[in-house]
Design a protein around this motif. Sequence first.
Motif, PDB file in Angstrom:
ATOM      1  N   TYR A 428       0.597  -0.896   0.011  1.00  0.00           N
ATOM      2  CA  TYR A 428      -0.209  -0.245   0.510  1.00  0.00           C
ATOM      3  C   TYR A 428       0.981   0.931   0.023  1.00  0.00           C
ATOM      4  CZ  TYR A 428      -3.792  -3.477   1.456  1.00  0.00           C
ATOM      5  OH  TYR A 428      -4.297  -4.678   1.313  1.00  0.00           O
ATOM      6  N   GLN A 429       0.620   2.195  -0.769  1.00  0.00           N
ATOM      7  CA  GLN A 429       0.855   3.469  -0.812  1.00  0.00           C
ATOM      8  C   GLN A 429       0.370   4.374  -0.695  1.00  0.00           C
ATOM      9  OE1 GLN A 429       3.414   5.306  -4.602  1.00  0.00           O
ATOM     10  NE2 GLN A 429       4.620   6.067  -3.789  1.00  0.00           N
ATOM     11  N   PRO A 430       0.770   5.812   0.592  1.00  0.00           N
ATOM     12  CA  PRO A 430      -0.370   5.670   0.918  1.00  0.00           C
ATOM     13  C   PRO A 430      -0.269   7.617  -0.224  1.00  0.00           C
ATOM     14  CG  PRO A 430       1.697   5.517   2.518  1.00  0.00           C
ATOM     15  CD  PRO A 430       1.753   5.494   1.472  1.00  0.00           C
ATOM     16  N   ASP A 637      -4.947  18.866  -5.436  1.00  0.00           N
ATOM     17  CA  ASP A 637      -5.636  18.195  -4.063  1.00  0.00           C
ATOM     18  C   ASP A 637      -4.805  17.558  -3.435  1.00  0.00           C
ATOM     19  OD1 ASP A 637      -7.710  19.633  -4.548  1.00  0.00           O
ATOM     20  OD2 ASP A 637      -8.419  17.940  -5.975  1.00  0.00           O
ATOM     21  N   LEU A 638      -4.583  16.054  -3.929  1.00  0.00           N
ATOM     22  CA  LEU A 638      -3.928  14.691  -3.130  1.00  0.00           C
ATOM     23  C   LEU A 638      -2.066  14.653  -3.122  1.00  0.00           C
ATOM     24  CD1 LEU A 638      -6.765  12.679  -2.238  1.00  0.00           C
ATOM     25  CD2 LEU A 638      -6.006  14.609  -0.874  1.00  0.00           C
ATOM     26  N   VAL A 639      -1.604  14.204  -2.869  1.00  0.00           N
ATOM     27  CA  VAL A 639      -0.563  13.555  -3.589  1.00  0.00           C
ATOM     28  C   VAL A 639       0.075  12.876  -3.253  1.00  0.00           C
ATOM     29  CG1 VAL A 639       1.057  16.426  -3.834  1.00  0.00           C
ATOM     30  CG2 VAL A 639       0.769  14.666  -1.774  1.00  0.00           C
ATOM     31  N   GLN A 640       0.907  11.954  -3.537  1.00  0.00           N
ATOM     32  CA  GLN A 640       1.466  10.279  -3.280  1.00  0.00           C
ATOM     33  C   GLN A 640       3.124  10.146  -4.096  1.00  0.00           C
ATOM     34  OE1 GLN A 640      -1.589   8.066  -5.226  1.00  0.00           O
ATOM     35  NE2 GLN A 640       0.282   5.627  -5.587  1.00  0.00           N
ATOM     36  N   GLY A 641       3.792   9.943  -3.584  1.00  0.00           N
ATOM     37  CA  GLY A 641       5.087   9.644  -3.457  1.00  0.00           C
ATOM     38  C   GLY A 641       6.216   9.065  -3.380  1.00  0.00           C
ATOM     39  N   TYR A 642       7.395   8.542  -3.122  1.00  0.00           N
ATOM     40  CA  TYR A 642       8.030   8.486  -2.311  1.00  0.00           C
ATOM     41  C   TYR A 642       8.818   9.225  -1.496  1.00  0.00           C
ATOM     42  CZ  TYR A 642       9.419   4.659  -5.543  1.00  0.00           C
ATOM     43  OH  TYR A 642       9.755   3.464  -5.579  1.00  0.00           O
ATOM     44  N   TYR A 643       8.492  10.930  -1.653  1.00  0.00           N
ATOM     45  CA  TYR A 643       8.641  12.234  -0.671  1.00  0.00           C
ATOM     46  C   TYR A 643       7.504  12.137   0.457  1.00  0.00           C
ATOM     47  CZ  TYR A 643       8.998  15.917   1.874  1.00  0.00           C
ATOM     48  OH  TYR A 643       8.615  17.410   2.705  1.00  0.00           O
ATOM     49  N   LEU A 644       6.053  11.048   0.582  1.00  0.00           N
ATOM     50  CA  LEU A 644       5.473  10.813   1.585  1.00  0.00           C
ATOM     51  C   LEU A 644       5.809   9.163   1.635  1.00  0.00           C
ATOM     52  CD1 LEU A 644       3.045  11.315   2.980  1.00  0.00           C
ATOM     53  CD2 LEU A 644       1.513  10.202   1.548  1.00  0.00           C
ATOM     54  N   ALA A 645       5.899   8.140   1.323  1.00  0.00           N
ATOM     55  CA  ALA A 645       6.373   6.704   1.764  1.00  0.00           C
ATOM     56  C   ALA A 645       6.516   5.941   0.482  1.00  0.00           C
ATOM     57  CB  ALA A 645       4.875   6.077   2.379  1.00  0.00           C
ATOM     58  N   ARG A 646       7.228   5.154   0.646  1.00  0.00           N
ATOM     59  CA  ARG A 646       6.818   4.281  -0.448  1.00  0.00           C
ATOM     60  C   ARG A 646       5.528   2.620  -0.265  1.00  0.00           C
ATOM     61  NH1 ARG A 646      12.363   3.460  -3.366  1.00  0.00           N
ATOM     62  NH2 ARG A 646      13.769   5.424  -2.452  1.00  0.00           N
ATOM     63  N   PRO A 647       5.782   1.731  -1.394  1.00  0.00           N
ATOM     64  CA  PRO A 647       4.810   0.894  -0.927  1.00  0.00           C
ATOM     65  C   PRO A 647       4.710  -0.445   0.129  1.00  0.00           C
ATOM     66  CG  PRO A 647       4.838   1.189  -3.163  1.00  0.00           C
ATOM     67  CD  PRO A 647       5.940   2.428  -2.734  1.00  0.00           C
TER      68      PRO A 647
END
Length: 675
Positions: A428-430, A637-647
């Motif tokens: 899961y990737q946040p 609105d929303l972001v997803q990526g390694y800066y936030l967290a990896r899967p």
Amino acid sequence: MEQGMPHQRRWNRGRPFTAVVIAAGAGALLALRPWGAIGAAAGGVLSGLAAMLAWGSWRSHRTVARRLDDLEVTHRFAAVCEIADTTDELVVATIDTCLEVFGADVAEVVMARGVGSTATARRSGEGSPTRRPATPRLLAALGGAERVDIPIPLVEAPADVVAHYGEAGVRDGMLVILRGGGGSDTTIVVGLAEGRTVSTADLGQLGELAGRARIAFERVRLMERLQREISQKDHQVLHDGLTGLPNRLQFSIVTEDAIRTARGNSETVAVLLIDLDLFKEINETLGHQRGDVVLREMASRLTEAARPGEHVARLGGDEFGVVIRGVDGFTGAAAEARRFADAVQRPLITEGLTLQVTASIGIALAPEHGTEGTALLRRAEVAMYEAKRTVAAIEVYDTQHDRYSTRRLALAAELRAAIDSGGLGVHYQPKADLADGRVTGFEALARWTHARHGSIPPDEFIGLAERTGLIRPLTELVLRTALADGVRLGADRDGLSIAVNIAPSSLNDSAFPGMLAEIIGESGIDPSAVILEVTESTMMADSAKARQVLESLDELGVELSIDDFGTGYSSLSYLSSLPVDEVKIDRSFVMGMSSDARSAAIVRSTIALVHALDMRVVAEGVEDRATWDQLRYAGCDLVQGYYLARPMPFTDLSAWLTQARLTTEELDTAEDRDT
């Protein structure tokens, strides 16, 4: 056979008997000479009687001889009719026989075969028959004639027939029309020599010949038709129906022959696999009819680009193959491939629309990469896929890139077992809200750790699942696992969403909404917490079945998200007609925002337009703080990526979630610590 003209041969046969009769008459005259005047008178009478007897005997013998000659010729013609294999043999035999039997000046055979009708004729003593197209006027007149299968004098034929042969110098003659099946009539025309007229005997003789000819022509036509059908079927087995090029089977035969010959000559053989780029989009955008036009044009171009001895084939779909003998190693093979690539890339204009088609070409060489045609073609395919992956246009086979070759067949069976036994996992990737850093949900991603091969890239096993029909059970497994984990995380309580990627085939599966409803019901999760991510090109296919499935999913209460937005051909205005809640901007644009002003402009414009359609925007591929800030200022609105967290697996997700309810201030502090 005796030589000479027919009437001369008949005279020679009668000459011995006539000489005997004349000699007997002369002897009688000599015997009566001593009787004087009385004897002379009596001798004159006897001489006259002898002459009359001799003439009658000669004529009788001449008739018999002529009949024997005709029977001999007819017998010979009948023998030819029985053994002839082609209409050409029958035509020659018919003309020869008519010239010989009737002492004709002209003999002709007219064959009615639709547009390809021909007339074959020969004047007496002029050598081989000459072919020429039959005039429409003559064919129409012969086809409309009422008297068939019965010889008639030429003067009794239809007026246009009489006129046609009159213009050819035929004054008297006869003909017979042999009516065949399917309009395959055959007409025999005999033009008599100057001064001769048609007799009843001539008509009878022609009728006898025509009777034999009609049966023979029908038999031979049937044989030729069967041979044509067999030849056509053989051609169909080895050739592609759309382009007319040799097909995969013929290509394999030619490749094996080339390798076998090259082995004896110490030559190098190159196999090129040419795959058109984005051909699926051409079919989906312009329709299959235009797609077929493109394929035929590409087949023509590749054939024109081929040099003598090079073999071009269509292997299926938008794939073409080329076999080249005697190439000069890797460099020479690449140069030959460039020639074909250039031929494909020329602008193509169809119905006023200009298309720019490109191709990816894989090259495999024999004996360097294999000595069997099947192996060589497979390795050329590996090289072709590598060319597509690297956008290099042309690639030569390299064993380092052959991860999709020998193990692919084994992986297909092992994938089925992994799905059934729970060997596949879900990570899961946040996703987070840019306004306050709050985690809003997770994207579920399938993962496969193989016992021997280690981690299998998703692109590899998902593509394998799509090709082998395993994508439906794989999708069902991920949905069941992700929704169950969402319930365990308290997604409903905390307002978290669970996003799952859906394969293109799911939107064309009318049973998919029912399966999803069943899984949601079993898990007990709120349908509004479920987000289905569909790629942009799939969403824009706009098939009737896909529309129906989308509407059913919307009625179910789940949300729909367009994944990888910006990589396809959709227009934002088209989005307004779809039940879409969210658009995810592709990482290729997001990751370049910090260094590429154009990428940043595209992202900002997309955000504004998507908001205008009352949809939320997710940016994926965020890997640094600068990009995070740019997106926040742009109103994403929303972001997803390694800066936030990896899967991460579910066991790590729960612990991470308790520590990562971040605000923008906490993110700033975390970055300062890392610095």
